[in-house]
Scaffold this motif. Structure first.
Motif, PDB file in Angstrom:
ATOM      1  N   LEU A 152      11.626  -7.344   0.523  1.00 26.75           N
ATOM      2  CA  LEU A 152      10.848  -6.113   0.339  1.00 26.75           C
ATOM      3  C   LEU A 152       9.695  -6.340  -0.646  1.00 26.75           C
ATOM      4  O   LEU A 152       8.596  -5.810  -0.464  1.00 26.75           O
ATOM      5  N   PHE A 153       9.931  -7.127  -1.694  1.00 28.14           N
ATOM      6  CA  PHE A 153       8.862  -7.409  -2.666  1.00 28.14           C
ATOM      7  C   PHE A 153       7.725  -8.201  -2.015  1.00 28.14           C
ATOM      8  O   PHE A 153       6.549  -7.910  -2.230  1.00 28.14           O
ATOM      9  N   ILE A 154       8.102  -9.200  -1.211  1.00 28.11           N
ATOM     10  CA  ILE A 154       7.063 -10.035  -0.572  1.00 28.11           C
ATOM     11  C   ILE A 154       6.235  -9.192   0.397  1.00 28.11           C
ATOM     12  O   ILE A 154       5.002  -9.206   0.367  1.00 28.11           O
ATOM     13  N   LEU A 155       6.941  -8.408   1.244  1.00 23.72           N
ATOM     14  CA  LEU A 155       6.219  -7.544   2.182  1.00 23.72           C
ATOM     15  C   LEU A 155       5.371  -6.524   1.418  1.00 23.72           C
ATOM     16  O   LEU A 155       4.235  -6.233   1.790  1.00 23.72           O
ATOM     17  N   GLY A 156       5.935  -6.004   0.341  1.00 22.71           N
ATOM     18  CA  GLY A 156       5.218  -5.014  -0.462  1.00 22.71           C
ATOM     19  C   GLY A 156       3.926  -5.585  -1.025  1.00 22.71           C
ATOM     20  O   GLY A 156       2.871  -4.969  -0.929  1.00 22.71           O
ATOM     21  N   LEU A 157       4.014  -6.795  -1.610  1.00 22.11           N
ATOM     22  CA  LEU A 157       2.814  -7.427  -2.176  1.00 22.11           C
ATOM     23  C   LEU A 157       1.772  -7.666  -1.093  1.00 22.11           C
ATOM     24  O   LEU A 157       0.580  -7.436  -1.300  1.00 22.11           O
ATOM     25  N   LYS A 158       2.241  -8.128   0.064  1.00 24.41           N
ATOM     26  CA  LYS A 158       1.313  -8.424   1.154  1.00 24.41           C
ATOM     27  C   LYS A 158       0.590  -7.147   1.589  1.00 24.41           C
ATOM     28  O   LYS A 158      -0.616  -7.123   1.761  1.00 24.41           O
ATOM     29  N   ARG A 159       1.373  -6.066   1.743  1.00 25.12           N
ATOM     30  CA  ARG A 159       0.781  -4.805   2.195  1.00 25.12           C
ATOM     31  C   ARG A 159      -0.134  -4.197   1.126  1.00 25.12           C
ATOM     32  O   ARG A 159      -1.085  -3.503   1.448  1.00 25.12           O
ATOM     33  N   LEU A 160       0.187  -4.464  -0.136  1.00 27.11           N
ATOM     34  CA  LEU A 160      -0.643  -3.909  -1.215  1.00 27.11           C
ATOM     35  C   LEU A 160      -2.059  -4.491  -1.225  1.00 27.11           C
ATOM     36  O   LEU A 160      -2.961  -3.922  -1.825  1.00 27.11           O
ATOM     37  N   SER A 161      -2.244  -5.623  -0.552  1.00 27.35           N
ATOM     38  CA  SER A 161      -3.582  -6.229  -0.620  1.00 27.35           C
ATOM     39  C   SER A 161      -4.483  -5.794   0.535  1.00 27.35           C
ATOM     40  O   SER A 161      -5.559  -6.343   0.705  1.00 27.35           O
ATOM     41  N   SER A 162      -4.046  -4.801   1.315  1.00 27.69           N
ATOM     42  CA  SER A 162      -4.919  -4.292   2.379  1.00 27.69           C
ATOM     43  C   SER A 162      -4.952  -2.755   2.304  1.00 27.69           C
ATOM     44  O   SER A 162      -3.909  -2.117   2.160  1.00 27.69           O
ATOM     45  N   PRO A 163      -6.152  -2.151   2.371  1.00 25.01           N
ATOM     46  CA  PRO A 163      -6.285  -0.709   2.138  1.00 25.01           C
ATOM     47  C   PRO A 163      -5.397   0.159   3.034  1.00 25.01           C
ATOM     48  O   PRO A 163      -4.797   1.118   2.566  1.00 25.01           O
ATOM     49  N   ALA A 164      -5.296  -0.200   4.313  1.00 19.26           N
ATOM     50  CA  ALA A 164      -4.566   0.653   5.244  1.00 19.26           C
ATOM     51  C   ALA A 164      -3.073   0.694   4.953  1.00 19.26           C
ATOM     52  O   ALA A 164      -2.402   1.695   5.225  1.00 19.26           O
ATOM     53  N   THR A 165      -2.545  -0.401   4.396  1.00 22.92           N
ATOM     54  CA  THR A 165      -1.094  -0.487   4.233  1.00 22.92           C
ATOM     55  C   THR A 165      -0.650  -0.414   2.775  1.00 22.92           C
ATOM     56  O   THR A 165       0.542  -0.477   2.490  1.00 22.92           O
ATOM     57  N   ALA A 166      -1.619  -0.272   1.857  1.00 21.63           N
ATOM     58  CA  ALA A 166      -1.298  -0.430   0.430  1.00 21.63           C
ATOM     59  C   ALA A 166      -0.206   0.531  -0.045  1.00 21.63           C
ATOM     60  O   ALA A 166       0.726   0.132  -0.737  1.00 21.63           O
ATOM     61  N   ARG A 167      -0.303   1.781   0.358  1.00 21.17           N
ATOM     62  CA  ARG A 167       0.652   2.762  -0.165  1.00 21.17           C
ATOM     63  C   ARG A 167       2.071   2.453   0.317  1.00 21.17           C
ATOM     64  O   ARG A 167       3.031   2.552  -0.439  1.00 21.17           O
ATOM     65  N   SER A 168       2.189   2.081   1.585  1.00 23.15           N
ATOM     66  CA  SER A 168       3.514   1.740   2.101  1.00 23.15           C
ATOM     67  C   SER A 168       4.033   0.481   1.418  1.00 23.15           C
ATOM     68  O   SER A 168       5.232   0.322   1.197  1.00 23.15           O
ATOM     69  N   GLY A 169       3.124  -0.424   1.061  1.00 19.78           N
ATOM     70  CA  GLY A 169       3.530  -1.629   0.348  1.00 19.78           C
ATOM     71  C   GLY A 169       4.166  -1.305  -0.988  1.00 19.78           C
ATOM     72  O   GLY A 169       5.215  -1.847  -1.349  1.00 19.78           O
ATOM     73  N   ASN A 170       3.536  -0.376  -1.701  1.00 23.11           N
ATOM     74  CA  ASN A 170       4.087   0.040  -2.991  1.00 23.11           C
ATOM     75  C   ASN A 170       5.462   0.687  -2.807  1.00 23.11           C
ATOM     76  O   ASN A 170       6.382   0.461  -3.593  1.00 23.11           O
ATOM     77  N   GLN A 171       5.595   1.467  -1.735  1.00 18.57           N
ATOM     78  CA  GLN A 171       6.886   2.125  -1.485  1.00 18.57           C
ATOM     79  C   GLN A 171       7.968   1.104  -1.132  1.00 18.57           C
ATOM     80  O   GLN A 171       9.106   1.212  -1.600  1.00 18.57           O
ATOM     81  N   LEU A 172       7.611   0.105  -0.328  1.00 22.31           N
ATOM     82  CA  LEU A 172       8.587  -0.940   0.014  1.00 22.31           C
ATOM     83  C   LEU A 172       9.062  -1.659  -1.242  1.00 22.31           C
ATOM     84  O   LEU A 172      10.251  -1.910  -1.419  1.00 22.31           O
ATOM     85  N   ALA A 173       8.094  -1.994  -2.115  1.00 21.43           N
ATOM     86  CA  ALA A 173       8.456  -2.708  -3.340  1.00 21.43           C
ATOM     87  C   ALA A 173       9.366  -1.861  -4.216  1.00 21.43           C
ATOM     88  O   ALA A 173      10.337  -2.360  -4.784  1.00 21.43           O
ATOM     89  N   SER A 174       9.074  -0.554  -4.306  1.00 24.12           N
ATOM     90  CA  SER A 174       9.929   0.286  -5.151  1.00 24.12           C
ATOM     91  C   SER A 174      11.325   0.427  -4.547  1.00 24.12           C
ATOM     92  O   SER A 174      12.322   0.498  -5.264  1.00 24.12           O
ATOM     93  N   LEU A 175      11.395   0.416  -3.207  1.00 24.75           N
ATOM     94  CA  LEU A 175      12.700   0.441  -2.535  1.00 24.75           C
ATOM     95  C   LEU A 175      13.493  -0.818  -2.879  1.00 24.75           C
ATOM     96  O   LEU A 175      14.705  -0.763  -3.162  1.00 24.75           O
ATOM     97  N   GLY A 176      12.786  -1.961  -2.872  1.00 23.84           N
ATOM     98  CA  GLY A 176      13.432  -3.216  -3.242  1.00 23.84           C
ATOM     99  C   GLY A 176      14.003  -3.160  -4.650  1.00 23.84           C
ATOM    100  O   GLY A 176      15.114  -3.626  -4.910  1.00 23.84           O
ATOM    101  N   MET A 177      13.239  -2.559  -5.558  1.00 27.65           N
ATOM    102  CA  MET A 177      13.680  -2.442  -6.951  1.00 27.65           C
ATOM    103  C   MET A 177      14.934  -1.574  -7.048  1.00 27.65           C
ATOM    104  O   MET A 177      15.902  -1.926  -7.720  1.00 27.65           O
ATOM    105  N   LEU A 178      14.913  -0.441  -6.337  1.00 27.03           N
ATOM    106  CA  LEU A 178      16.059   0.479  -6.352  1.00 27.03           C
ATOM    107  C   LEU A 178      17.305  -0.239  -5.844  1.00 27.03           C
ATOM    108  O   LEU A 178      18.382  -0.162  -6.455  1.00 27.03           O
ATOM    109  N   LEU A 179      17.138  -0.967  -4.748  1.00 28.52           N
ATOM    110  CA  LEU A 179      18.248  -1.720  -4.165  1.00 28.52           C
ATOM    111  C   LEU A 179      18.804  -2.722  -5.182  1.00 28.52           C
ATOM    112  O   LEU A 179      20.026  -2.802  -5.393  1.00 28.52           O
ATOM    113  N   GLY A 180      17.897  -3.464  -5.826  1.00 29.73           N
ATOM    114  CA  GLY A 180      18.318  -4.459  -6.810  1.00 29.73           C
ATOM    115  C   GLY A 180      19.118  -3.845  -7.941  1.00 29.73           C
ATOM    116  O   GLY A 180      20.163  -4.361  -8.339  1.00 29.73           O
TER     117      GLY A 180
END
Lengths: 282, 97
Positions: free
Chosen positions: A19-47
């Motif tokens: 989730l962190f890797i996908l999140g970082l990748k998505r954060l670097s493109s405008p269209a997907t950035a917000r979902s990237g941040n959400q994926l990363a935060s989901l990864g953190m919650l899971l951890g």
């Protein structure tokens, strides 16, 4: 069943890393950035949730209190900050991440009861305190400069560079001392004190206009600090996530420098005209 | 130590992933990306939980408690402020269109 919980935790950690890797990748493109941040935060919650299932964790009152206090403070700061003040807030958060990593390594030092602990483990412990503490005070100075608490200009004085290098050397000697005498308080105190001072000295000499680049570099450092804290407590999730942020942060720092038509070395060392001064950059 | 070598392996490999995962980033995304990555580095919270939650004496527990507070501020505040930035970014785009 005996094996189920540890394996389950390890697999959940792997999911968090993905989730962190996908999140970082998505954060670097405008269209997907917000979902990237959400994926990363989901990864953190899971951890965090699966870590609480670990059988080695037995006392929950401090954990609960710490999470409640931290969440309230973090959420309040994130909600109340003015849009123009966001880089400052990122600097403060980054500093807090750094000090947390230093404290994890320090907390692990209190567990050391055996003088026969391998030198490599103590070396990483010392390094983790060093990098975490430098990130902490460095980020606070960057915050102060952006906010106007500290004069924005580069603060320079004679032999500053030499002083920084000597201090870094003293901190490394301190780590050597820690390896030789792991049960003494003095080495770990020396490392902590020198590192806190180094973070301040490292950032005060950089001008306010270059602060975004410095914050990005400190962000990379806080990733490395988290990764080394992972070495200390032998936790794969910390090692991998910290290394990810450390490397991605370094790339971002480079991209930011290029977009400002600056070189990283000239941001950090231009005023000294020296090229052999890369030590404090970590 | 075998686990140290193993940890070093995954550290180096993860660094390569980190280098590759980010290539071209538009200027407007620099700060949100930095902020989001910074929130991920709050993963050290997991380490803080291990320090505060295991019974290794009062001093370690207190240090662990403060590590949890700092790391949680980093994590919760970091993800929330990143979301706010990206929300603003989206609105801006909408206004321009």
């Amino acid at each position: 069943m005996e094996d189920f919980i540890p394996n389950f935790i390890a697999l959940a950690y792997l999911a968090a890393i993905i989730l962190f890797i996908l999140g970082l990748k998505r954060l670097s493109s405008p269209a997907t950035a917000r979902s990237g941040n959400q994926l990363a935060s989901l990864g953190m919650l899971l951890g965090v949730i699966v870590t609480l299932l670990d059988r080695e964790i037995i006392a929950f009152e401090y954990i609960l209190a710490g999470i409640v206090v931290g969440s309230l403070l973090g959420a309040a700061a994130a909600k109340k900050v003015e849009m123009t003040k966001m880089p400052e807030l990122v600097a403060v958060f980054n500093g807090f991440g750094g000090i947390a990593s230093a404290l994890v390594a320090l907390g692990a030092w209190f567990r050391v009861t055996d003088t026969a602990l391998p030198g490599a483990d103590l070396f990483i412990m010392g390094l983790s305190v060093l990098i975490g503490a430098v990130t902490f005070t460095g980020s606070l100075v960057a915050f102060g400069k952006l906010n106007g608490f500290i004069k924005g200009n580069a603060i320079l004085f004679p032999l500053q560079n030499a002083l920084n290098q000597i201090l870094l050397l003293v901190a490394i000697v301190g780590i050597g001392w820690l390896i030789l005498q792991p049960l003494e308080v003095a080495p770990i105190l020396l490392i902590s004190g020198i590192s806190l001072l180094l973070g301040v000295l490292f950032v005060i000499r950089i001008g306010g206009a270059d602060m975004p680049v410095v914050i990005s570099l400190l962000n990379s450092l806080s990733g490395i600090a988290a990764s080394f804290a992972g070495f200390v407590i032998d936790n794969n999730l910390l090692i991998v996530s910290g290394a990810l942020v450390g490397a991605a942060g370094l790339i971002l720092t480079d991209i930011m420098c290029k977009s400002m038509n600056r070189k990283l070395t000239s941001v950090l060392f231009a005023r000294f005209g020296g090229s052999g001064a890369a030590g404090a950059a970590g | 130590m075998e686990s140290l070598i193993f940890n070093l392996f995954i550290f180096v490999l993860a660094c390569f992933v980190g280098f590759e995962v980010i290539s071209k980033v538009p200027t407007t995304l620099h700060t949100p990306l930095m902020s989001g990555a910074n929130a991920i580095s709050g993963i050290t919270l997991i380490g803080a939980l291990a320090i505060a939650g295991s019974s290794s004496g009062t001093a370690a527990t207190i240090i662990g408690f403060f590590a949890i507070v700092f790391a949680t501020i980093n994590v919760v505040g970091g993800f929330m402020v990143t979301d706010r930035m990206l929300e603003m970014f989206k609105k801006k785009k909408g206004d321009e269109a």
